[in-house]
Design a protein around this motif. Structure first.
Motif, PDB file in Angstrom:
ATOM      1  N   UNK A  73       0.835  -1.206   0.000  1.00  0.00           N
ATOM      2  CA  UNK A  73       0.000   0.000   0.000  1.00  0.00           C
ATOM      3  C   UNK A  73       0.872   1.260   0.000  1.00  0.00           C
ATOM      4  N   UNK A  74       2.054   1.171   0.625  1.00  0.00           N
ATOM      5  CA  UNK A  74       2.940   2.337   0.592  1.00  0.00           C
ATOM      6  C   UNK A  74       3.526   2.545  -0.797  1.00  0.00           C
ATOM      7  N   UNK A  75       3.788   1.459  -1.507  1.00  0.00           N
ATOM      8  CA  UNK A  75       4.224   1.599  -2.905  1.00  0.00           C
ATOM      9  C   UNK A  75       3.169   2.382  -3.680  1.00  0.00           C
ATOM     10  N   UNK A  76       1.912   1.999  -3.480  1.00  0.00           N
ATOM     11  CA  UNK A  76       0.828   2.681  -4.202  1.00  0.00           C
ATOM     12  C   UNK A  76       0.782   4.152  -3.792  1.00  0.00           C
ATOM     13  N   UNK A  77       0.856   4.389  -2.481  1.00  0.00           N
ATOM     14  CA  UNK A  77       0.820   5.771  -2.000  1.00  0.00           C
ATOM     15  C   UNK A  77       1.978   6.584  -2.540  1.00  0.00           C
ATOM     16  N   UNK A  78       3.183   5.998  -2.508  1.00  0.00           N
ATOM     17  CA  UNK A  78       4.368   6.723  -2.961  1.00  0.00           C
ATOM     18  C   UNK A  78       4.304   6.968  -4.460  1.00  0.00           C
ATOM     19  N   UNK A  79       3.655   6.066  -5.185  1.00  0.00           N
ATOM     20  CA  UNK A  79       3.538   6.261  -6.624  1.00  0.00           C
ATOM     21  C   UNK A  79       2.697   7.486  -6.948  1.00  0.00           C
ATOM     22  N   UNK A  80       1.884   7.909  -5.981  1.00  0.00           N
ATOM     23  CA  UNK A  80       1.040   9.079  -6.202  1.00  0.00           C
ATOM     24  C   UNK A  80       1.659  10.355  -5.621  1.00  0.00           C
ATOM     25  N   UNK A  81       2.948  10.335  -5.343  1.00  0.00           N
ATOM     26  CA  UNK A  81       3.618  11.503  -4.753  1.00  0.00           C
ATOM     27  C   UNK A  81       3.407  12.743  -5.614  1.00  0.00           C
ATOM     28  N   UNK A  82       3.090  13.834  -4.976  1.00  0.00           N
ATOM     29  CA  UNK A  82       2.921  15.096  -5.701  1.00  0.00           C
ATOM     30  C   UNK A  82       2.955  16.279  -4.743  1.00  0.00           C
ATOM     31  N   UNK A  83       2.134  16.192  -3.688  1.00  0.00           N
ATOM     32  CA  UNK A  83       2.026  17.320  -2.764  1.00  0.00           C
ATOM     33  C   UNK A  83       3.340  17.608  -2.046  1.00  0.00           C
TER      34      UNK A  83
END
Lengths: 295, 305
Positions: free
Chosen positions: B223-233
């Motif tokens: 789930x952290x991979x998924x979250x990190x893949x959405x890095x932007x803010x």
């Protein structure tokens, strides 16, 4: 002999304890550093920040500028307006979310209807989808509805654009359904025997029992609005929320950035979150550990 | 133990949420696919010239920014997540083994979770400031000359390092909480047995704690991979809307896949850009879907032991 080994294990335990605590303290410092740096810088004068290389890590009492930077950060941007708008948006979307999720969670947890499990599965599947996929069309929808146009918008239209997409939430619906499901069926059956209607049962029994979960939802939702950045920037550029105001009012134009003022502003925005957290820790942590288990 | 079907009543309770979700969740999902296959979509006129199967995807992928975004996103994901998982695991094991001050530490470690990504990003950018920053001050004690981390013309690798530190910092809180609740639910019997056998602490960690926690470690990692893949803010917080240190070229940008989506959306008035945003979001979705499927496959086998 025996005494000796006992002493040795005791010494080992002490060394181990010292090691564990130093490790924890080390990382606690790492976690606290950004906050410390923010607070420290916000208490320094513009000149001190600009002239001290390397910067001092502590601040003497006579150099302390307790109010100066906060006052100038506050007036550099219309912060009152941003905060008022953010609180209003948070209040509207939270009230909306609470009502829509209470109703829907009740239906999923208590009622029996055609296609219930399939519909619920469809809903929770959307949690796997990155929000960006929704944002694109929602941007179009909001402009089709006339809430946002290239020619500008009224404050009221901006509020609609900022709140309407956030009047419900699949995650909170899921979260609340879990809480409702834990209420024993016997209670419902007893209420039925007494002739209590579903509507009354929901508001008199279920909502009070699930109130800790509802409080968690309120807090998480309000904190989400406080930190919202991308959507407000897209659809309400002229009516910024606090986080947008923060980033834009103190942009670095490679000129003379007033760092102490910038850090004061960052702290003004961070502080309400920290206060809410420290007072309502229990509720926030519950929400987080649930979201960790949800799978 | 439910009563007979009550379709009409259910409809009444479901309607508010379902109407909103249809408009703002279900419809956008299908429309993203529709938009991605439109040819030369003009957002201002709401008109397109027919359909194209891969045209928009090709435009996204052949844009030099795409390669840069893929590189950045992969680096952020595959470096920051393993580091923060390991550190969070060690912290939670340490935290679980102490009694005094446990609550205070727990509160401190949880702080990053409730803060504002933009505000903290600004604080981190200032920690990494070449002249006035904390990091260079500390490095100076060891005789290291000031390094230009995030300032004018800072190199990509320096800026990326600073971003990774911030990303690890921001990722610890959630993982620590989840690991800690996992640790507290491990049956005490295992530890009692280990104590009777006088098992050394390291063996207890590697043979009892980590294996019993492994489904959770795995779940958090994916789930952290998924979250990190959405890095932007985080990147906006540190570098602003340009997503790169001032003065640098776009090849040194720290743009991510989500950054590509919003970049295209910011130019939505130009021909085809809205479709490119949709195509980029579908690419993002596909990548996160792969992670989800891997997780589902493995956790099916591993969750009960």
């Amino acid at each position: 002999m025996e005494n000796n080994t006992m002493n040795r294990t005791r010494i080992r335990t002490i060394i181990f304890k010292v090691f564990v605590y130093s490790f924890l303290v080390g990382f606690a410092i790492f976690v606290l550093i950004p906050f410390y740096w923010m607070v420290l810088t916000s208490f320094k004068s513009f000149e001190q920040v600009r002239t001290e290389v390397p910067p001092s890590l502590f601040i003497g009492f006579k150099d302390l500028r307790l109010i100066e930077n906060y006052a100038s950060a506050w007036t550099a941007a219309p912060y009152w307006e941003y905060m008022l708008r953010t609180v209003t948006v948070a209040a509207i979307s939270t009230v909306g979310t609470i009502f829509t999720t209470i109703f829907a969670a009740f239906a999923f947890a208590r009622l029996n209807f055609k296609g219930r499990d399939l519909l619920f599965l469809a809903l929770i599947s959307t949690m796997m989808i990155p929000g960006e996929m929704f944002v694109i069309t929602n941007y179009i929808t909001v402009s089709n509805l006339g809430w946002y146009t290239p020619l500008g918008q009224t404050q009221f239209e901006a509020m609609l654009a900022l709140t309407m997409p956030f009047m419900t939430s699949v995650f909170y619906l899921f979260f609340l359904r879990q809480a409702f499901k834990q209420i024993p069926d016997e209670l419902y059956l007893a209420a039925k025997v007494d002739g209590t209607s579903d509507w009354k049962y929901l508001w008199k029994i279920m909502v009070p029992i699930a109130s800790p979960t509802i409080i968690t939802i309120i807090i998480l939702n309000a904190m989400g609005t406080w930190s919202a950045y991308i959507w407000p920037k897209l659809v309400a550029a002229e009516y910024p929320l606090v986080t947008n105001g923060l980033r834009e009012a103190y942009q670095d134009f490679f000129g003379m950035v007033n760092y102490s003022q910038q850090m004061a502003a960052a702290l003004i925005v961070t502080l309400p979150l920290l206060i809410v957290f420290l007072f309502l820790k229990k509720y926030i942590m519950r929400g987080v550990s649930r979201s960790g288990i949800k799978g | 133990m439910l009563e007979k079907q009550s379709n009409l009543k259910a409809l009444f309770y479901l309607a508010p949420a379902m109407v909103l979700l249809s408009v703002f969740t279900f419809y956008p999902l299908f429309n993203a696919f529709f938009l991605a296959f439109l040819k030369d979509y003009e957002f201002l006129l709401r008109s397109a010239r027919g359909f194209t199967i891969l045209g928009n995807f090709k435009n996204v992928i052949t844009d030099p920014d795409f390669g840069i975004a893929m590189k950045n996103t992969s680096i952020i994901t595959f470096i920051s997540v393993p580091i923060s998982v390991i550190v969070a695991l060690l912290i939670s094991v340490a935290l679980n083994s102490v009694k005094k001050l446990q609550g205070a530490f727990q509160t401190i470690f949880f702080l990053p979770y409730v803060t504002n990504a933009i505000a903290i990003g600004m604080a981190f950018a200032f920690i990494f400031h070449a002249d006035y920053g904390l990091l260079n001050t500390i490095l100076g004690w060891f005789g290291i000359n000031p390094i230009n981390w995030v300032g004018l013309n800072a190199s990509w690798s320096n800026a990326m390092f600073a971003l990774l530190v911030y990303t690890v910092w921001g990722g610890l809180a959630f993982k620590i909480m989840v690991f800690l609740s996992g640790l507290q639910s491990i049956d005490k019997q295992y530890y009692d047995a280990a104590r009777v056998d006088a098992t050394p602490r390291r063996r207890v960690l590697t043979r009892i704690t980590i294996p019993l926690l492994s489904p959770m470690i795995f779940y958090i990692t994916v789930t952290s991979f998924i979250g990190a893949f959405k890095a932007y803010r985080t990147i906006i917080g540190m570098f602003g809307e340009t997503l790169r240190p001032p003065g640098t070229l776009s090849k040194d940008s720290l743009i991510t896949i989500v950054g590509l989506v919003y970049d295209a959306l910011a130019h939505a008035d130009a021909t085809g850009k809205m479709s490119e945003a949709a195509a980029a979001s579908i690419i993002l979705f596909s990548i996160t879907m792969i992670f989800t499927l891997i997780q589902m496959q493995i956790s099916k086998r591993r969750v009960h032991f």
